[in-house]
Write an enzyme that holds these catalytic residues in place. Structure first.
Site, PDB file in Angstrom:
ATOM      1  N   SER A  97       0.807  -1.213   0.000  1.00 17.10           N
ATOM      2  CA  SER A  97       0.000   0.000   0.000  1.00 17.10           C
ATOM      3  C   SER A  97       0.848   1.274   0.000  1.00 17.10           C
ATOM      4  O   SER A  97       1.679   1.435  -0.872  1.00 17.10           O
ATOM      5  CB  SER A  97      -0.969  -0.037   1.174  1.00 17.10           C
ATOM      6  OG  SER A  97      -1.972   0.916   0.986  1.00 17.10           O
ATOM      7  N   ASP A 241      -2.770   6.178  -4.146  1.00 17.32           N
ATOM      8  CA  ASP A 241      -1.622   5.557  -3.481  1.00 17.32           C
ATOM      9  C   ASP A 241      -1.125   4.392  -4.362  1.00 17.32           C
ATOM     10  O   ASP A 241      -1.737   4.102  -5.391  1.00 17.32           O
ATOM     11  CB  ASP A 241      -1.993   5.155  -2.041  1.00 17.32           C
ATOM     12  CG  ASP A 241      -2.838   3.902  -1.963  1.00 17.32           C
ATOM     13  OD1 ASP A 241      -3.624   3.665  -2.900  1.00 17.32           O
ATOM     14  OD2 ASP A 241      -2.719   3.146  -0.985  1.00 17.32           O
ATOM     15  N   ASP A 243      -1.353   1.242  -4.488  1.00 15.78           N
ATOM     16  CA  ASP A 243      -2.240   0.141  -4.896  1.00 15.78           C
ATOM     17  C   ASP A 243      -3.682   0.616  -5.122  1.00 15.78           C
ATOM     18  O   ASP A 243      -4.617  -0.197  -5.191  1.00 15.78           O
ATOM     19  CB  ASP A 243      -2.174  -1.046  -3.923  1.00 15.78           C
ATOM     20  CG  ASP A 243      -2.770  -0.740  -2.565  1.00 15.78           C
ATOM     21  OD1 ASP A 243      -2.698   0.427  -2.130  1.00 15.78           O
ATOM     22  OD2 ASP A 243      -3.313  -1.673  -1.931  1.00 15.78           O
ATOM     23  N   ASP A 245      -6.207   2.056  -3.677  1.00 12.63           N
ATOM     24  CA  ASP A 245      -7.440   1.973  -2.880  1.00 12.63           C
ATOM     25  C   ASP A 245      -7.712   3.303  -2.169  1.00 12.63           C
ATOM     26  O   ASP A 245      -8.790   3.513  -1.636  1.00 12.63           O
ATOM     27  CB  ASP A 245      -7.435   0.786  -1.891  1.00 12.63           C
ATOM     28  CG  ASP A 245      -6.193   0.717  -1.044  1.00 12.63           C
ATOM     29  OD1 ASP A 245      -5.393   1.672  -1.058  1.00 12.63           O
ATOM     30  OD2 ASP A 245      -6.001  -0.319  -0.372  1.00 12.63           O
TER      31      ASP A 245
END
Ligand code: MG
Length: 450
Positions: A97, A241, A243, A245
């Site tokens: 993340s 960000d 990834d 999400d």
């Protein structure tokens, strides 16, 4: 000390110093036994260690007899989407993340295409010591399939989402500055925005997988991005960000729309379409409550963490939910934070609002959040939080995740960190000065309790 952190948000560590091949094999084996036979979706964010981690996970799953569908570099929400869509027994999103380059992680999903719950995690961890010993014979190992359409299918589902009028958005011809921090967003976000008829100016949209700045999308890491929005005269900035999400927006004036407002505006938009319950975590802005109140709708609070928000959303049948850090969960598409979904919602919202994003910001309830860490040394954080709970027992409090105190003119949330001897303290008030003053007040109270 090697760094490895195991929690409901996944198995996270520094590659080569905690997140090592044998560790990955151990956890993947337990996860396979937890899921049982069947196909498992594997996708990864763009970071340079992704391929190595992916190879080990895939090899282990095949040895366990699971078929693997590799959807390649993609957002975490794309892995969630494909687990459900392809009827898999599970999915692993390989992404640390917002953590910097040296980190990576296994985010583990259940067969519903959601983050595993606390209970499911516990069941999986119980299998850790026995799983490594059981592998399939040569003629029973799994098959590997690459599935390149996983990403496109997710995007098309977002374009078809309810309340989203692609033609109307195209007419606005938004000029958008896009910053993907060279992460997985590079592989889809520009294309999504172009489907919405946007003129896209790309910043940090290289397929290098190396983050050119600290990847967490918070204002102090986005100074250049904010300048670029202004310099290019963009209508808004879209930042994700690594990834994808978390979605963070920048106004046409080159100022933060505020990460908390990503979910607040989504709540405003969805409730204008349908009445229903809202779920946000205990650290999320009170703006959500103010907005829901206008629509006569109820807000429920959950402990921090996507799995917790999703559980609560399902329990109360919420129409929208999320987290103040830029996470929008719209169950019409799936039960997971999804920046593609968040982007579609904000563009449609702006079309219906009619004005600019800075005007939309002005139309939102105004609050300021101050965040600080309290270093505890040898003092037990649980003991401090217990003392605070007994001190504020007669106030309006919530103790599901640390302590949250709700007062007329502010709220404050204390949570212990799982990784450091600190307590995180978040306070929100009507002005920045007030928020900081409240933090100072609670800080000195904690000092007295230590
Ligand atoms: Mg993320």
């Amino acid at each position: 000390m090697p760094t490895l952190m195991v929690s409901v948000s996944g198995i996270r560590g520094i590659v080569g110093d905690g997140l090592d091949p044998h560790t990955i094999v151990k956890y993947t084996s337990a996860y396979s036994d937890f899921c049982g036979k069947g196909k498992i979706i594997v996708g990864r964010d763009a970071r340079i260690t992704g391929e190595m981690v992916n190879s080990i996970i895939t090899g282990t799953l095949l040895a366990k007899g699971n078929d693997v569908i590799d959807i390649g570099i993609c957002p975490t929400p794309t892995v969630l989407y494909n687990v459900k869509k392809l009827g898999a027994v599970g999915g692993i999103a390989i992404s640390a993340s917002h953590n910097p380059n040296e980190w990576n992680a296994l985010k583990l999903l259940n067969s519903k295409g959601e983050f595993m719950t606390l209970e499911e995690n516990k069941q999986m961890l119980e299998l850790l010591n026995t799983s490594n010993e059981k592998y399939e014979l040569w003629d029973k190992i799994g098959k590997l399939t690459s599935f390149a359409d996983g990403l496109k299918n997710h995007m098309h589902e977002v374009l078809k989402m309810k309340y989203i009028d692609v033609e109307a958005i195209r007419k606005r011809k938004f000029k958008v500055l896009l910053d993907c921090v060279n992460g997985a967003g590079v592989y889809i976000m520009s294309e999504l925005l172009k489907e919405f008829g946007c003129e896209v100016i790309e910043l940090n949209c290289e397929k290098s997988g190396i983050f050119p700045r600290l990847p967490e999308p918070i204002p102090e890491n986005l100074t250049k991005t904010m300048e670029a929005v202004k310099m290019h005269g963009a209508d808004l900035g879209v930042v994700v960000d690594p990834d994808v999400d978390r979605l963070v927006l920048i106004t046409d004036k080159g100022e933060p729309f505020s990460e908390e407002n990503t979910i607040a505006q989504a709540v405003r938009f969805v409730l204008s379409k349908e009445k229903g319950s809202v779920v946000v975590n205990l650290s999320t802005t009170r703006a959500v409550d103010d907005i829901a109140k206008k629509f006569n709708c109820k807000v429920f609070r959950s402990p921090v963490g996507e799995a917790n928000v999703v559980s609560k959303m399902q329990e109360v049948d919420a129409v929208i939910g999320g987290e103040g850090s830029g996470g929008v969960i719209f169950p019409a598409l799936q039960y997971g934070r999804d920046a593609l979904v968040g982007t579609a919602i904000v563009l449609q919202h702006l079309v219906e609002f009619g004005g600019s994003i800075s005007e939309l910001k002005d139309a939102m309830p105004i609050y300021f959040i101050a965040k600080r860490k309290i270093k505890l040394g040898d003092v037990n954080p649980d003991a401090i939080i217990e003392k605070l709970i007994s001190k504020y027992n007669s106030e309006s409090i919530n103790t599901e995740d640390g302590l949250r105190i709700d007062a007329e003119d502010h709220w404050v949330h204390f949570r212990k960190s799982n990784t450091e001897p600190i307590i995180r303290c978040i306070a929100e008030a009507k002005t920045e000065d007030q928020a900081n003053a409240f933090i100072d007040k609670y800080f000195s109270e904690i000092k007295e309790l230590m």
